[in-house]
Design an enzyme around this catalytic site. Structure first.
Site, PDB file in Angstrom:
ATOM      1  N   GLY A  33      37.695 -91.820  -4.281  1.00 33.06           N
ATOM      2  CA  GLY A  33      38.137 -92.209  -5.610  1.00 33.06           C
ATOM      3  C   GLY A  33      39.461 -91.584  -6.003  1.00 33.06           C
ATOM      4  O   GLY A  33      40.192 -91.041  -5.179  1.00 33.06           O
ATOM      5  N   PHE A  34      39.782 -91.700  -7.321  1.00 33.02           N
ATOM      6  CA  PHE A  34      41.086 -91.321  -7.860  1.00 33.02           C
ATOM      7  C   PHE A  34      42.164 -92.029  -7.042  1.00 33.02           C
ATOM      8  O   PHE A  34      43.056 -91.430  -6.461  1.00 33.02           O
ATOM      9  CB  PHE A  34      41.285 -89.803  -7.887  1.00 33.02           C
ATOM     10  CG  PHE A  34      42.182 -89.379  -9.025  1.00 33.02           C
ATOM     11  CD1 PHE A  34      41.739 -89.468 -10.336  1.00 33.02           C
ATOM     12  CD2 PHE A  34      43.469 -88.933  -8.801  1.00 33.02           C
ATOM     13  CE1 PHE A  34      42.563 -89.112 -11.400  1.00 33.02           C
ATOM     14  CE2 PHE A  34      44.311 -88.573  -9.858  1.00 33.02           C
ATOM     15  CZ  PHE A  34      43.855 -88.662 -11.153  1.00 33.02           C
ATOM     16  N   HIS A  45      45.001 -94.389  -5.247  1.00 27.58           N
ATOM     17  CA  HIS A  45      46.455 -94.553  -5.299  1.00 27.58           C
ATOM     18  C   HIS A  45      46.837 -95.639  -4.296  1.00 27.58           C
ATOM     19  O   HIS A  45      45.952 -96.242  -3.654  1.00 27.58           O
ATOM     20  CB  HIS A  45      47.148 -93.220  -5.020  1.00 27.58           C
ATOM     21  CG  HIS A  45      46.649 -92.529  -3.775  1.00 27.58           C
ATOM     22  ND1 HIS A  45      46.825 -93.049  -2.515  1.00 27.58           N
ATOM     23  CD2 HIS A  45      45.939 -91.382  -3.606  1.00 27.58           C
ATOM     24  CE1 HIS A  45      46.289 -92.238  -1.623  1.00 27.58           C
ATOM     25  NE2 HIS A  45      45.730 -91.223  -2.257  1.00 27.58           N
ATOM     26  N   GLY A  60      47.936 -95.530  -1.378  1.00 23.35           N
ATOM     27  CA  GLY A  60      47.436 -95.318  -0.009  1.00 23.35           C
ATOM     28  C   GLY A  60      46.075 -95.983   0.159  1.00 23.35           C
ATOM     29  O   GLY A  60      45.849 -96.747   1.113  1.00 23.35           O
ATOM     30  N   HIS A  61      45.162 -95.699  -0.765  1.00 24.32           N
ATOM     31  CA  HIS A  61      43.843 -96.333  -0.713  1.00 24.32           C
ATOM     32  C   HIS A  61      43.986 -97.860  -0.809  1.00 24.32           C
ATOM     33  O   HIS A  61      43.329 -98.603  -0.072  1.00 24.32           O
ATOM     34  CB  HIS A  61      42.983 -95.879  -1.895  1.00 24.32           C
ATOM     35  CG  HIS A  61      42.694 -94.417  -1.951  1.00 24.32           C
ATOM     36  ND1 HIS A  61      43.255 -93.594  -2.898  1.00 24.32           N
ATOM     37  CD2 HIS A  61      41.892 -93.623  -1.190  1.00 24.32           C
ATOM     38  CE1 HIS A  61      42.804 -92.361  -2.739  1.00 24.32           C
ATOM     39  NE2 HIS A  61      41.987 -92.342  -1.703  1.00 24.32           N
ATOM     40  N   LYS A 111      47.091 -90.795   7.309  1.00 24.95           N
ATOM     41  CA  LYS A 111      47.326 -89.562   6.535  1.00 24.95           C
ATOM     42  C   LYS A 111      46.383 -88.447   6.979  1.00 24.95           C
ATOM     43  O   LYS A 111      46.767 -87.289   7.057  1.00 24.95           O
ATOM     44  CB  LYS A 111      47.124 -89.890   5.053  1.00 24.95           C
ATOM     45  CG  LYS A 111      46.864 -88.725   4.129  1.00 24.95           C
ATOM     46  CD  LYS A 111      48.138 -87.988   3.848  1.00 24.95           C
ATOM     47  CE  LYS A 111      48.004 -86.859   2.843  1.00 24.95           C
ATOM     48  NZ  LYS A 111      46.710 -86.319   2.561  1.00 24.95           N
ATOM     49  N   MET A 170      51.141 -89.902  -0.240  1.00 24.96           N
ATOM     50  CA  MET A 170      50.266 -90.056  -1.409  1.00 24.96           C
ATOM     51  C   MET A 170      48.931 -89.385  -1.134  1.00 24.96           C
ATOM     52  O   MET A 170      48.382 -89.468  -0.031  1.00 24.96           O
ATOM     53  CB  MET A 170      50.079 -91.532  -1.724  1.00 24.96           C
ATOM     54  CG  MET A 170      51.333 -92.142  -2.273  1.00 24.96           C
ATOM     55  SD  MET A 170      50.993 -93.709  -3.041  1.00 24.96           S
ATOM     56  CE  MET A 170      52.642 -94.144  -3.554  1.00 24.96           C
ATOM     57  N   ARG A 202      45.098 -85.325  -4.331  1.00 20.78           N
ATOM     58  CA  ARG A 202      45.363 -83.918  -4.660  1.00 20.78           C
ATOM     59  C   ARG A 202      46.780 -83.689  -5.181  1.00 20.78           C
ATOM     60  O   ARG A 202      47.068 -82.621  -5.716  1.00 20.78           O
ATOM     61  CB  ARG A 202      45.086 -83.016  -3.447  1.00 20.78           C
ATOM     62  CG  ARG A 202      43.594 -82.909  -3.113  1.00 20.78           C
ATOM     63  CD  ARG A 202      43.304 -81.854  -2.060  1.00 20.78           C
ATOM     64  NE  ARG A 202      41.889 -81.567  -1.947  1.00 20.78           N
ATOM     65  CZ  ARG A 202      41.061 -82.070  -1.023  1.00 20.78           C
ATOM     66  NH1 ARG A 202      41.528 -82.897  -0.099  1.00 20.78           N
ATOM     67  NH2 ARG A 202      39.779 -81.744  -1.002  1.00 20.78           N
TER      68      ARG A 202
HETATM   69  P1  AMP Z   1      40.205 -89.954   0.406  1.00 17.56           P
HETATM   70  O1  AMP Z   1      39.869 -90.637  -0.897  1.00 17.56           O
HETATM   71  O2  AMP Z   1      41.262 -88.920   0.274  1.00 17.56           O
HETATM   72  O3  AMP Z   1      38.975 -89.510   1.161  1.00 17.56           O
HETATM   73  O4  AMP Z   1      40.873 -91.085   1.304  1.00 17.56           O
HETATM   74  C1  AMP Z   1      40.191 -92.276   1.596  1.00 17.56           C
HETATM   75  C2  AMP Z   1      40.915 -93.002   2.690  1.00 17.56           C
HETATM   76  O5  AMP Z   1      42.247 -93.305   2.271  1.00 17.56           O
HETATM   77  C3  AMP Z   1      41.028 -92.169   3.972  1.00 17.56           C
HETATM   78  O6  AMP Z   1      40.860 -93.020   5.095  1.00 17.56           O
HETATM   79  C4  AMP Z   1      42.437 -91.653   3.880  1.00 17.56           C
HETATM   80  O7  AMP Z   1      43.005 -91.349   5.135  1.00 17.56           O
HETATM   81  C5  AMP Z   1      43.146 -92.821   3.241  1.00 17.56           C
HETATM   82  N1  AMP Z   1      44.387 -92.372   2.617  1.00 17.56           N
HETATM   83  C6  AMP Z   1      44.535 -91.325   1.754  1.00 17.56           C
HETATM   84  N2  AMP Z   1      45.828 -91.165   1.429  1.00 17.56           N
HETATM   85  C7  AMP Z   1      46.519 -92.109   2.120  1.00 17.56           C
HETATM   86  C8  AMP Z   1      47.902 -92.462   2.231  1.00 17.56           C
HETATM   87  N3  AMP Z   1      48.851 -91.805   1.568  1.00 17.56           N
HETATM   88  N4  AMP Z   1      48.234 -93.490   3.034  1.00 17.56           N
HETATM   89  C9  AMP Z   1      47.285 -94.169   3.726  1.00 17.56           C
HETATM   90  N5  AMP Z   1      45.975 -93.900   3.662  1.00 17.56           N
HETATM   91  C10 AMP Z   1      45.598 -92.885   2.873  1.00 17.56           C
END
Ligand code: AMP
Length: 279
Positions: free
Chosen positions: A28-29, A31, A33-34, A146, A181, A184
C-alpha cells in the site's frame, strides 16, 4: 472493482475472474512504481488482482512496522483508475490466524545483502508471497526491480515450490532527479529529500566508470562508497557489486553485475540498485 478482506470473499470473487489473472502484491501507500506494475498486468492479463498488506513478519523488531505509511482510501482510488478488477486487503488475523506456524525459508539467495542486514526479512517475504500465490492462484505475478534481491528470492521460491506462475519483473520507476520511488520516501524531511538522490548518483557514477572501462568489482564498490560518503546526511550501510544470479559478492573484472546498496538518509533506510551488463 471489488474490494475483499476475508478468504471466503476472495475465493468467491476469484471464481468470477477471467484468466489469465495477474497479481500485484503491495504494502500500500501506492506510488507510480506500484502503478507501473498494475498497468503492465492490465496489458498482459484478462484480470488484475492487487493485494494491499503491510506484512508484519517481514519487519524486524527495531524496524518501522508501526509507522509504515498507510492510506487505503487513496490506494483504492488509484487502483480503480488504473483498471484493477479485485483488491484484497487482508487483516493480520486473516493472513496469520491464531496458531499459525508454517513459514517459507529460501536458503542461499536470501543470505547476503538485505537478508544479512534484516534477519528474517526474506522468510517473511517468501511466506506472505507463497500465501498470496496459493490463495489467488494467478497465472502471472508482478514485482519491481527496485527490490532486486526480493525478485531473486521469489523466483527461487516459486520454482522450488512448483507454483504454476510466471514471475514478471518490471523496471524501477524513479523521480525526475533519479530517486527510486518508495513508500518510505514519505519519511524524508527537509534537506533529506535532496540528499537521498545520492543513491542514484552513486549507482550512475559506478556505471559510468564501468562503461569507460573500469571493470574491477572492488573499484566499482569504492566509487559508490566515496559518492555516498561525500553526502553529510547519508550513512552507508553497504554497497555491493554482486553476481546477478547467485548474489555472491564479485571480485576482479566483471562482465555483468548487480550494483546495490542500503543507505540511511537521516533515520530513513533506503535501498536502490542498477544492473550492469557488458552485452
Ligand atoms: P512494496 O509496497 O514496497 O512492498 O512494493 C510492492 C511492489 O512494488 C514490489 O514488487 C516492489 O518491488 C514494487 N516497487 C516498489 N517501488 C517500485 C519502484 N520505484 N519501481 C518499480 N517497482 C516498485
Amino acid at each position: 472493482m471489488k474490494t475483499v478482506t476475508t478468504l471466503d470473499e476472495l475465493w468467491a470473487e476469484r471464481a468470477n475472474l477471467a484468466g489469465p489473472v495477474g497479481l500485484v502484491p503491495t504494502m500500500g501507500f501506492l506510488h507510480e512504481g506500484h502503478l507501473s506494475l498494475v498497468r503492465q498486468a492490465r496489458e498482459e492479463c484478462a484480470s488484475v488482482v492487487v493485494s494491499i498488506f503491510v506484512n508484519p513478519t517481514q519487519f524486524g523488531p527495531s524496524e518501522d512496522l508501526a509507522t509504515y505509511p498507510r492510506d487505503t482510501d487513496r490506494d483504492l482510488a488509484l487502483l480503480q483508475a488504473a483498471g484493477t478488477d479485485l483488491v484484497w486487503t487482508p487483516t493480520v488475523e486473516v493472513m496469520y490466524p491464531p496458531g499459525f506456524q508454517t513459514y517459507v525459508e529460501v536458503e542461499g539467495v536470501s543470505a547476503g545483502l538485505e537478508g544479512e542486514r534484516r534477519p528474517g526479512h526474506f522468510r517473511g517475504v517468501a511466506t506472505v508471497v507463497a500465501k498470496l500465490l496459493a490463495a489467488i492462484q494467478p497465472q502471472r505475478a508482478y514485482f519491481g526491480q527496485k527490490d532486486a534481491q526480493q525478485t531473486v528470492v521469489i523466483r527461487q521460491m516459486s520454482r522450488d515450490l512448483s507454483f504454476p506462475v510466471d514471475v514478471v519483473i518490471c523496471p524501477t520507476v524513479r523521480e525526475p532527479d533519479g530517486l527510486a520511488m518508495s513508500s518510505r520516501n514519505a519519511y524524508l524531511h527537509g534537506d533529506e529529500r535532496a540528499a537521498a538522490t545520492v543513491l542514484y548518483q552513486a549507482l550512475t557514477a559506478a556505471r559510468a566508470a564501468f562503461e569507460t572501462g573500469s571493470r574491477d568489482a572492488e573499484t566499482l564498490r569504492q566509487i559508490m562508497a566515496a559518492t555516498i560518503d561525500a553526502e553529510p546526511l547519508a550513512r552507508r550501510q553497504y554497497v555491493s557489486c554482486a553476481d546477478p544470479l547467485t548474489l555472491h559478492e564479485l571480485e576482479g573484472p566483471v562482465d555483468s553485475a548487480l550494483l546495490s546498496m542500503a543507505v540511511f538518509v537521516g533515520r530513513t533506510r533506503l535501498i536502490d540498485n542498477l544492473m550492469l551488463d557488458n552485452a
